[in-house]
Motif scaffolding. Structure first.
Motif, PDB file in Angstrom:
ATOM      1  N   HIS A   1       6.999   6.749   6.560  1.00 54.61           N
ATOM      2  CA  HIS A   1       7.225   8.196   6.520  1.00 54.61           C
ATOM      3  C   HIS A   1       7.963   8.577   5.247  1.00 54.61           C
ATOM      4  O   HIS A   1       8.586   7.735   4.596  1.00 54.61           O
ATOM      5  CB  HIS A   1       8.031   8.641   7.753  1.00 54.61           C
ATOM      6  CG  HIS A   1       9.385   7.995   7.812  1.00 54.61           C
ATOM      7  ND1 HIS A   1      10.510   8.602   7.306  1.00 54.61           N
ATOM      8  CD2 HIS A   1       9.789   6.794   8.288  1.00 54.61           C
ATOM      9  CE1 HIS A   1      11.554   7.805   7.480  1.00 54.61           C
ATOM     10  NE2 HIS A   1      11.138   6.705   8.074  1.00 54.61           N
ATOM     11  N   GLN A   2       7.887   9.845   4.902  1.00 52.98           N
ATOM     12  CA  GLN A   2       8.609  10.359   3.739  1.00 52.98           C
ATOM     13  C   GLN A   2       9.871  11.074   4.202  1.00 52.98           C
ATOM     14  O   GLN A   2       9.817  11.863   5.144  1.00 52.98           O
ATOM     15  CB  GLN A   2       7.752  11.362   2.969  1.00 52.98           C
ATOM     16  CG  GLN A   2       6.618  10.768   2.221  1.00 52.98           C
ATOM     17  CD  GLN A   2       5.871  11.814   1.413  1.00 52.98           C
ATOM     18  OE1 GLN A   2       6.163  12.999   1.473  1.00 52.98           O
ATOM     19  NE2 GLN A   2       4.897  11.366   0.663  1.00 52.98           N
ATOM     20  N   PRO A   3      10.997  10.821   3.541  1.00 49.17           N
ATOM     21  CA  PRO A   3      12.198  11.588   3.872  1.00 49.17           C
ATOM     22  C   PRO A   3      12.050  13.006   3.325  1.00 49.17           C
ATOM     23  O   PRO A   3      11.440  13.213   2.275  1.00 49.17           O
ATOM     24  CB  PRO A   3      13.313  10.826   3.148  1.00 49.17           C
ATOM     25  CG  PRO A   3      12.628  10.074   2.061  1.00 49.17           C
ATOM     26  CD  PRO A   3      11.227   9.797   2.532  1.00 49.17           C
TER      27      PRO A   3
ATOM     28  N   GLY B   1      11.718   4.684  -3.589  1.00 52.46           N
ATOM     29  CA  GLY B   1      10.283   4.879  -3.388  1.00 52.46           C
ATOM     30  C   GLY B   1       9.975   6.120  -2.576  1.00 52.46           C
ATOM     31  O   GLY B   1      10.862   6.778  -2.020  1.00 52.46           O
ATOM     32  N   LEU B   2       8.708   6.438  -2.480  1.00 56.66           N
ATOM     33  CA  LEU B   2       8.261   7.645  -1.797  1.00 56.66           C
ATOM     34  C   LEU B   2       8.344   7.530  -0.274  1.00 56.66           C
ATOM     35  O   LEU B   2       8.640   8.489   0.412  1.00 56.66           O
ATOM     36  CB  LEU B   2       6.810   7.949  -2.214  1.00 56.66           C
ATOM     37  CG  LEU B   2       6.178   9.221  -1.680  1.00 56.66           C
ATOM     38  CD1 LEU B   2       6.987  10.451  -2.117  1.00 56.66           C
ATOM     39  CD2 LEU B   2       4.741   9.337  -2.171  1.00 56.66           C
ATOM     40  N   TYR B   3       8.085   6.339   0.266  1.00 57.04           N
ATOM     41  CA  TYR B   3       8.045   6.164   1.717  1.00 57.04           C
ATOM     42  C   TYR B   3       9.168   5.280   2.224  1.00 57.04           C
ATOM     43  O   TYR B   3       9.644   4.395   1.533  1.00 57.04           O
ATOM     44  CB  TYR B   3       6.707   5.551   2.144  1.00 57.04           C
ATOM     45  CG  TYR B   3       5.561   6.500   1.984  1.00 57.04           C
ATOM     46  CD1 TYR B   3       5.278   7.459   2.944  1.00 57.04           C
ATOM     47  CD2 TYR B   3       4.769   6.453   0.848  1.00 57.04           C
ATOM     48  CE1 TYR B   3       4.237   8.345   2.793  1.00 57.04           C
ATOM     49  CE2 TYR B   3       3.710   7.339   0.683  1.00 57.04           C
ATOM     50  CZ  TYR B   3       3.457   8.275   1.655  1.00 57.04           C
ATOM     51  OH  TYR B   3       2.427   9.154   1.499  1.00 57.04           O
ATOM     52  N   ARG B   4       9.565   5.546   3.448  1.00 59.29           N
ATOM     53  CA  ARG B   4      10.503   4.717   4.182  1.00 59.29           C
ATOM     54  C   ARG B   4       9.724   4.074   5.329  1.00 59.29           C
ATOM     55  O   ARG B   4       8.656   4.527   5.696  1.00 59.29           O
ATOM     56  CB  ARG B   4      11.661   5.542   4.767  1.00 59.29           C
ATOM     57  CG  ARG B   4      12.427   6.367   3.764  1.00 59.29           C
ATOM     58  CD  ARG B   4      13.195   5.510   2.767  1.00 59.29           C
ATOM     59  NE  ARG B   4      13.994   6.329   1.888  1.00 59.29           N
ATOM     60  CZ  ARG B   4      13.602   6.781   0.710  1.00 59.29           C
ATOM     61  NH1 ARG B   4      12.411   6.500   0.264  1.00 59.29           N
ATOM     62  NH2 ARG B   4      14.399   7.506  -0.040  1.00 59.29           N
ATOM     63  N   ARG B   5      10.319   3.054   5.909  1.00 61.44           N
ATOM     64  CA  ARG B   5       9.693   2.374   7.050  1.00 61.44           C
ATOM     65  C   ARG B   5      10.685   2.396   8.195  1.00 61.44           C
ATOM     66  O   ARG B   5      11.861   2.118   8.003  1.00 61.44           O
ATOM     67  CB  ARG B   5       9.349   0.939   6.647  1.00 61.44           C
ATOM     68  CG  ARG B   5       8.574   0.182   7.690  1.00 61.44           C
ATOM     69  CD  ARG B   5       8.219  -1.208   7.199  1.00 61.44           C
ATOM     70  NE  ARG B   5       9.414  -2.045   7.196  1.00 61.44           N
ATOM     71  CZ  ARG B   5       9.443  -3.288   6.734  1.00 61.44           C
ATOM     72  NH1 ARG B   5       8.366  -3.825   6.197  1.00 61.44           N
ATOM     73  NH2 ARG B   5      10.548  -3.986   6.773  1.00 61.44           N
ATOM     74  N   ALA B   6      10.212   2.736   9.384  1.00 58.14           N
ATOM     75  CA  ALA B   6      11.079   2.767  10.560  1.00 58.14           C
ATOM     76  C   ALA B   6      10.398   2.005  11.698  1.00 58.14           C
ATOM     77  O   ALA B   6       9.172   1.966  11.785  1.00 58.14           O
ATOM     78  CB  ALA B   6      11.335   4.208  10.992  1.00 58.14           C
TER      79      ALA B   6
ATOM     80  N   ILE C   1       0.836  -1.208   0.000  1.00 63.30           N
ATOM     81  CA  ILE C   1       0.000   0.000   0.000  1.00 63.30           C
ATOM     82  C   ILE C   1       0.868   1.254   0.000  1.00 63.30           C
ATOM     83  O   ILE C   1       0.602   2.213  -0.721  1.00 63.30           O
ATOM     84  CB  ILE C   1      -0.958  -0.001   1.213  1.00 63.30           C
ATOM     85  CG1 ILE C   1      -2.026  -1.076   1.033  1.00 63.30           C
ATOM     86  CG2 ILE C   1      -1.594   1.382   1.420  1.00 63.30           C
ATOM     87  CD1 ILE C   1      -2.838  -1.355   2.286  1.00 63.30           C
ATOM     88  N   GLU C   2       1.933   1.256   0.807  1.00 64.31           N
ATOM     89  CA  GLU C   2       2.802   2.421   0.941  1.00 64.31           C
ATOM     90  C   GLU C   2       3.896   2.474  -0.124  1.00 64.31           C
ATOM     91  O   GLU C   2       4.663   3.434  -0.183  1.00 64.31           O
ATOM     92  CB  GLU C   2       3.440   2.457   2.335  1.00 64.31           C
ATOM     93  CG  GLU C   2       2.435   2.530   3.468  1.00 64.31           C
ATOM     94  CD  GLU C   2       1.607   3.794   3.454  1.00 64.31           C
ATOM     95  OE1 GLU C   2       1.954   4.766   2.738  1.00 64.31           O
ATOM     96  OE2 GLU C   2       0.602   3.843   4.173  1.00 64.31           O
ATOM     97  N   GLY C   3       3.990   1.447  -0.950  1.00 63.02           N
ATOM     98  CA  GLY C   3       5.023   1.430  -1.987  1.00 63.02           C
ATOM     99  C   GLY C   3       6.413   1.228  -1.420  1.00 63.02           C
ATOM    100  O   GLY C   3       7.408   1.696  -1.985  1.00 63.02           O
TER     101      GLY C   3
END
Length: 125
Positions: free
Chosen positions: A104-106, A51-56, A40-42
């Motif tokens: 989140h987006q960087p 990609g547009l989003y990172r995961r933390a 969903i978040e790519g």
């Protein structure tokens, strides 16, 4: 667990809090659920910086009372609270910390373009 979730605040690498929804699944469904969230978040765990989003991974404080209302699977509740914990004796004010992913987006220098949500609730108007 899939279903109603508790709103939580979390802190990630700053003083700011983020208000969101905590989704929880049993260990048997978690991998597939996280893969769906990634889709969903790519987010691609094989290329985490593309990609547009990172995961933390973040620590999320959750009230014991909220967990008891939210988690209907007793084994999952025991796993979260710890086998030695008796949630019925902890009271409404007690909380536990769970590990969770946040997407989140960087900013990459675009901090001035960011819309701020002082209360942490990005759904508020």
């Amino acid at each position: 667990m899939v279903g109603p979730s508790e709103e939580v605040h979390t802190v990630h690498e700053s003083i700011a809090a983020l208000l969101g929804t905590l989704l929880m699944w049993s260990q048997t469904s978690a991998r597939r659920a996280i893969q769906r969230c990634d889709q969903i978040e790519g987010f691609d765990p094989e290329s985490p910086h593309d990609g547009l989003y990172r995961r933390a991974m973040v620590d999320v404080p959750v009230s014991v009372d909220g967990l008891m209302k939210m988690v209907k699977e007793k084994d999952l509740l025991k796993d979260i609270l710890g086998k030695s914990s008796d949630p019925s004796k902890d009271g409404d004010s007690a909380s536990v910390t769970v590990r969770a992913f946040v997407y989140h987006q960087p900013m990459d220098g675009r901090e001035k373009e960011v819309k701020h949500f002082p209360g942490g609730d990005w759904l508020s108007k």
